[in-house]
Design an enzyme around this catalytic site. Structure first.
Site, PDB file in Angstrom:
ATOM      1  N   THR A  29       0.850  -1.192   0.000  1.00 20.23           N
ATOM      2  CA  THR A  29       0.000   0.000   0.000  1.00 20.23           C
ATOM      3  C   THR A  29       0.885   1.241   0.000  1.00 20.23           C
ATOM      4  OG1 THR A  29      -2.052   0.929   0.882  1.00 20.23           O
ATOM      5  CG2 THR A  29      -0.420   0.267   2.520  1.00 20.23           C
ATOM      6  N   CYS A  35      -3.806   7.722   7.310  1.00 20.14           N
ATOM      7  CA  CYS A  35      -4.470   6.410   7.227  1.00 20.14           C
ATOM      8  C   CYS A  35      -3.615   5.356   7.939  1.00 20.14           C
ATOM      9  CB  CYS A  35      -4.645   5.982   5.776  1.00 20.14           C
ATOM     10  SG  CYS A  35      -5.698   7.074   4.807  1.00 20.14           S
ATOM     11  N   HIS A  52      -6.255  -1.015   4.603  1.00 24.61           N
ATOM     12  CA  HIS A  52      -5.831   0.398   4.553  1.00 24.61           C
ATOM     13  C   HIS A  52      -7.085   1.231   4.789  1.00 24.61           C
ATOM     14  CE1 HIS A  52      -3.555   3.774   2.144  1.00 24.61           C
ATOM     15  NE2 HIS A  52      -4.404   4.307   3.004  1.00 24.61           N
TER      16      HIS A  52
END
Lengths: 164, 266
Positions: A29, A35, A52
């Site tokens: 990711t 996040c 995520h």
């Protein structure tokens, strides 16, 4: 002659996304700011998952959470363990969390801090401890989660790579 | 360092679609007029096609398929259609920035939506201008990119603006303002964009503070460029000006949905 090395299959996990991989898989990711990437490995069966998520709580929009649970900490972590449970028993999962960066806003608007607290709370409610983490600060992070080894490699522009 | 040659830097950036400035003027109106919006959209067949695609998409499409711009504006609502048309005219922000990393596209759409929301919460008049300012406040990075000089990271420097100034003699906020001025956008927008990292210097500090806060909120979440977390937040603004966490979460969720609906048709 040695057989050519096979490159591990990489799966990119977007924002508000959850992906699983079996042995040999790598979950990636990019551009984590506030996040959180929750990386979970089930060592007994060799499957791993990477979530995520963007927001700390689904309470603001239950309909949205039903359509895309991985956007939120609470519904995302529930979905993560739900999906892993389809592959095998959730037994002593190894959990690592990354992300939660901030631009320096106060506590209520510091999305990074709120997201980190939300992850810890959701995991604690399930009786799971975090094995390793790299959270907060003001850096962006890209995560490579190698399911075979359980290693989580973290890269940031102009900084050396870290491994959890 | 020689004085910044802002003009020569902005001359390196390709002009935007002809619809951008007129759309910003329609949206600057507190009650945008449907017939004015329709006139502008009809100037650009590509924009017309994309706006119809959004009007017929899963996010907005209900009932029969629409093939006429006027009906699309009615279905979307004039203000929403105008915001969508602005975003659809800003596809030039989707090109990758090799010096910064990533593209400004996603953060531009998020900042536009969140700036409008923060502006409403702070009782700023004319939030339509805040939407446009949020969309275009980082367009100056295209000028830095066009200059092609390396942006050398420096741990001793607390703000990426200083790195930009060292590299090209001006920061992206100054360059964004110069570009908007060159493209014929209203002076109010030029001022907001010029000061979005230093809002108290703006002629409209209340609106500019809303933009500054929205920018800081979005850069946490949309962390695409190497610079995303490298701009300081004004101390008074960092406390959030009374905004509640739920309001911010809802604004970010709306921004996420808006981005997805636009990105699908681009």
């Amino acid at each position: 002659m040695l057989a050519p090395q096979r490159k591990a299959a990489q799966t990119v996990v977007g924002v508000g996304d959850l992906q699983l991989a079996g042995p040999g898989g790598v979950l990636v990711t990019h551009g984590l700011g506030s996040c959180i990437a929750v990386c979970v490995l089930l060592p007994g069966i060799g499957w791993g998952a990477l979530l995520h998520y963007m927001l700390p709580s689904s309470k603001i929009d239950a309909n949205r959470a039903a359509r895309q649970p991985a956007l939120f900490s609470d519904t995302g972590i529930a979905a993560l363990f739900g999906e892993l449970a389809k592959r095998g028993r959730i037994d002593q999962p190894i959990i690592k969390i990354v992300g939660g960066a901030s631009t320096g806003l106060a506590v209520g608007l510091d999305m990074g801090k709120r997201n980190v607290l939300a992850a810890r709370k959701q995991l604690w409610h399930r009786g799971f401890a975090v094995a390793a983490e790299e959270v907060e600060g003001n850096i962006s992070r890209t995560v490579h989660f190698e399911v075979s080894t359980g290693r989580v490699r973290i890269s940031t522009p102009n900084q050396p790579e870290r491994v959890l | 360092m020689s004085p910044p040659n802002v003009q020569s830097l902005v001359d390196g950036v390709a002009p935007p679609p002809v619809t951008l400035a007129p759309l910003s003027m329609v949206l600057a109106d507190e009650r945008p007029q449907a017939h004015r919006l329709e006139e502008v959209v009809r100037q650009d067949p590509g924009l017309m096609v994309r706006l119809l695609a959004v009007a017929n998409s899963a996010a907005y499409g209900r009932g029969e398929s629409i093939t006429d711009v006027r009906r699309a504006i009615v279905r979307l609502g004039v203000r929403e259609a105008c915001k969508l048309a602005m975003a659809l005219s800003s596809g030039f922000l989707a090109d990758p920035l090799t010096l910064y990393g990533g593209t400004p596209w996603r953060s531009a759409l998020y900042t536009a939506v969140v700036a409008e929301k923060v502006g409403r919460a702070l009782n700023v008049r004319n939030v339509g201008s805040l939407y446009t300012a949020g969309l275009l406040c980082d367009v100056g990075k295209l000028a830095v990119e066009a200059a092609g000089r390396e942006l050398a990271a420096d741990p001793a420097v607390s703000s990426f603006l200083e790195i930009e100034r060292s590299a090209v003699g001006a920061d992206h906020a100054q360059l964004s303002a110069a570009l908007l001025h060159k493209w014929g956008l209203p002076a109010e927008l030029v001022d907001l964009v010029a000061h979005h990292h230093n809002p108290l210097k703006s002629k409209n500090p209340r609106a500019c503070t809303a933009l500054h806060l929205a920018d800081a909120i979005v850069r946490q979440v949309v962390c695409e460029g190497d610079d995303a977390l490298q701009y300081p937040v004004q101390r008074a603004v960092a406390r959030g000006l009374g905004l509640k966490p739920d309001e911010i979460d809802r604004a970010l969720l709306e921004a996420n949905d808006f981005f997805q609906s636009i990105d699908e048709v681009m």
